[in-house]
Design an enzyme around this catalytic site. Sequence first.
Site, PDB file in Angstrom:
ATOM      1  N   HIS A   1     -10.116  -5.498  -2.818  1.00  0.00           N
ATOM      2  CA  HIS A   1      -8.750  -5.671  -2.330  1.00  0.00           C
ATOM      3  C   HIS A   1      -8.814  -6.043  -0.855  1.00  0.00           C
ATOM      4  O   HIS A   1      -9.606  -5.480  -0.098  1.00  0.00           O
ATOM      5  CB  HIS A   1      -7.918  -4.403  -2.525  1.00  0.00           C
ATOM      6  CG  HIS A   1      -8.589  -3.153  -2.049  1.00  0.00           C
ATOM      7  ND1 HIS A   1      -9.583  -2.532  -2.778  1.00  0.00           N
ATOM      8  CD2 HIS A   1      -8.428  -2.422  -0.923  1.00  0.00           C
ATOM      9  CE1 HIS A   1     -10.005  -1.467  -2.117  1.00  0.00           C
ATOM     10  NE2 HIS A   1      -9.335  -1.374  -0.985  1.00  0.00           N
TER      11      HIS A   1
ATOM     12  N   GLY B   1     -15.279   2.778   4.377  1.00  0.00           N
ATOM     13  CA  GLY B   1     -13.919   3.221   4.069  1.00  0.00           C
ATOM     14  C   GLY B   1     -13.395   2.767   2.727  1.00  0.00           C
ATOM     15  O   GLY B   1     -12.224   3.013   2.417  1.00  0.00           O
ATOM     16  N   GLN B   2     -14.222   2.090   1.926  1.00  0.00           N
ATOM     17  CA  GLN B   2     -13.732   1.670   0.609  1.00  0.00           C
ATOM     18  C   GLN B   2     -13.636   2.883  -0.308  1.00  0.00           C
ATOM     19  O   GLN B   2     -14.612   3.627  -0.480  1.00  0.00           O
ATOM     20  CB  GLN B   2     -14.659   0.610  -0.013  1.00  0.00           C
ATOM     21  CG  GLN B   2     -14.088   0.044  -1.317  1.00  0.00           C
ATOM     22  CD  GLN B   2     -14.913  -1.107  -1.900  1.00  0.00           C
ATOM     23  OE1 GLN B   2     -16.011  -1.424  -1.408  1.00  0.00           O
ATOM     24  NE2 GLN B   2     -14.396  -1.728  -2.951  1.00  0.00           N
ATOM     25  N   SER B   3     -12.444   3.079  -0.871  1.00  0.00           N
ATOM     26  CA  SER B   3     -12.224   4.198  -1.790  1.00  0.00           C
ATOM     27  C   SER B   3     -11.860   3.744  -3.193  1.00  0.00           C
ATOM     28  O   SER B   3     -11.973   4.523  -4.141  1.00  0.00           O
ATOM     29  CB  SER B   3     -11.128   5.125  -1.247  1.00  0.00           C
ATOM     30  OG  SER B   3      -9.903   4.429  -1.125  1.00  0.00           O
TER      31      SER B   3
ATOM     32  N   ASN C   1     -12.636  -3.501   3.234  1.00  0.00           N
ATOM     33  CA  ASN C   1     -13.587  -2.402   3.337  1.00  0.00           C
ATOM     34  C   ASN C   1     -14.592  -2.560   2.189  1.00  0.00           C
ATOM     35  O   ASN C   1     -14.198  -2.743   1.038  1.00  0.00           O
ATOM     36  CB  ASN C   1     -12.860  -1.061   3.242  1.00  0.00           C
ATOM     37  CG  ASN C   1     -11.964  -0.805   4.432  1.00  0.00           C
ATOM     38  OD1 ASN C   1     -12.262  -1.226   5.543  1.00  0.00           O
ATOM     39  ND2 ASN C   1     -10.851  -0.115   4.211  1.00  0.00           N
TER      40      ASN C   1
ATOM     41  N   ASP D   1       0.850  -1.185   0.000  1.00  0.00           N
ATOM     42  CA  ASP D   1       0.000   0.000   0.000  1.00  0.00           C
ATOM     43  C   ASP D   1       0.893   1.245   0.000  1.00  0.00           C
ATOM     44  O   ASP D   1       1.897   1.311   0.706  1.00  0.00           O
ATOM     45  CB  ASP D   1      -0.901  -0.014   1.246  1.00  0.00           C
ATOM     46  CG  ASP D   1      -2.069   0.955   1.128  1.00  0.00           C
ATOM     47  OD1 ASP D   1      -3.227   0.486   1.093  1.00  0.00           O
ATOM     48  OD2 ASP D   1      -1.835   2.188   1.076  1.00  0.00           O
TER      49      ASP D   1
ATOM     50  N   HIS E   1      -6.764  -5.838   2.566  1.00  0.00           N
ATOM     51  CA  HIS E   1      -5.635  -5.214   3.252  1.00  0.00           C
ATOM     52  C   HIS E   1      -5.043  -6.269   4.188  1.00  0.00           C
ATOM     53  O   HIS E   1      -5.770  -6.810   5.034  1.00  0.00           O
ATOM     54  CB  HIS E   1      -6.096  -4.048   4.114  1.00  0.00           C
ATOM     55  CG  HIS E   1      -6.703  -2.886   3.387  1.00  0.00           C
ATOM     56  ND1 HIS E   1      -6.010  -1.721   3.154  1.00  0.00           N
ATOM     57  CD2 HIS E   1      -7.941  -2.692   2.865  1.00  0.00           C
ATOM     58  CE1 HIS E   1      -6.803  -0.844   2.528  1.00  0.00           C
ATOM     59  NE2 HIS E   1      -7.985  -1.413   2.344  1.00  0.00           N
TER      60      HIS E   1
HETATM   61  P1  AMP Z   1      -9.754   1.299   0.550  1.00  0.00           P
HETATM   62  O1  AMP Z   1      -9.855   2.672   1.165  1.00  0.00           O
HETATM   63  O2  AMP Z   1     -10.135   0.185   1.459  1.00  0.00           O
HETATM   64  O3  AMP Z   1     -10.511   1.250  -0.769  1.00  0.00           O
HETATM   65  O4  AMP Z   1      -8.228   1.075   0.245  1.00  0.00           O
HETATM   66  C1  AMP Z   1      -7.571   1.621  -0.857  1.00  0.00           C
HETATM   67  C2  AMP Z   1      -6.109   1.583  -0.546  1.00  0.00           C
HETATM   68  O5  AMP Z   1      -5.386   1.753  -1.746  1.00  0.00           O
HETATM   69  C3  AMP Z   1      -5.642   2.689   0.413  1.00  0.00           C
HETATM   70  O6  AMP Z   1      -5.080   2.085   1.574  1.00  0.00           O
HETATM   71  C4  AMP Z   1      -4.614   3.458  -0.415  1.00  0.00           C
HETATM   72  O7  AMP Z   1      -3.531   3.907   0.359  1.00  0.00           O
HETATM   73  C5  AMP Z   1      -4.197   2.422  -1.437  1.00  0.00           C
HETATM   74  N1  AMP Z   1      -3.683   2.929  -2.694  1.00  0.00           N
HETATM   75  C6  AMP Z   1      -4.187   3.916  -3.460  1.00  0.00           C
HETATM   76  N2  AMP Z   1      -3.462   4.056  -4.588  1.00  0.00           N
HETATM   77  C7  AMP Z   1      -2.488   3.131  -4.541  1.00  0.00           C
HETATM   78  C8  AMP Z   1      -1.408   2.770  -5.401  1.00  0.00           C
HETATM   79  N3  AMP Z   1      -1.185   3.398  -6.571  1.00  0.00           N
HETATM   80  N4  AMP Z   1      -0.584   1.768  -5.034  1.00  0.00           N
HETATM   81  C9  AMP Z   1      -0.776   1.146  -3.842  1.00  0.00           C
HETATM   82  N5  AMP Z   1      -1.772   1.425  -2.988  1.00  0.00           N
HETATM   83  C10 AMP Z   1      -2.613   2.416  -3.328  1.00  0.00           C
END
Ligand code: AMP
Length: 118
Positions: free
Chosen positions: A104, A97-99, A91, A36, A106
């Site tokens: 994926h 908290g999913q963005s 998430n 991450d 974690h």
């Molecule tokens: P979520 O908020 O559960 O959807 O997690 C998305 C995760 O992706 C976050 O922890 C970010 O820090 C991570 N993230 C975003 N862009 C990248 C990237 N280019 N490479 C690795 N991790 C990333």
Amino acid sequence: MPGVDDAPDCLFCRVVAGQVPATILRSSDRVLAFRDVNPQAPTHVLVIPREHHPDVGRLAAEDPDTLAELVREAAQIAADEQLDAFRLVFNTGSDAGQSVFHVHAHVLGGRAMRWPPG
Ligand code: AMP
């Protein structure tokens, strides 16, 4: 099956395609694991399916074998990182908290974890 062409703007599809750089730890025909970019623990690794599925529920319904492989990979990463304990988080949905809407896991470890999460 859904694939990168179905989600051309998906960040993690672009990681799979090699269009966004990532520190890749493990790679198989179905699954990719990379660090991450904004780690929340000494070990913070994301494990994703190569094919696009928006969340873990959809992956479970559409490709349960890949979900099982994803979890095995997460456990292998924890072993490779010599973690005595780890947290595996999916998430699911914005309020959780999913963005990034490419499923994926974690893999978090290397420090004490609190419960419940914030
Ligand atoms: P979520 O908020 O559960 O959807 O997690 C998305 C995760 O992706 C976050 O922890 C970010 O820090 C991570 N993230 C975003 N862009 C990248 C990237 N280019 N490479 C690795 N991790 C990333």
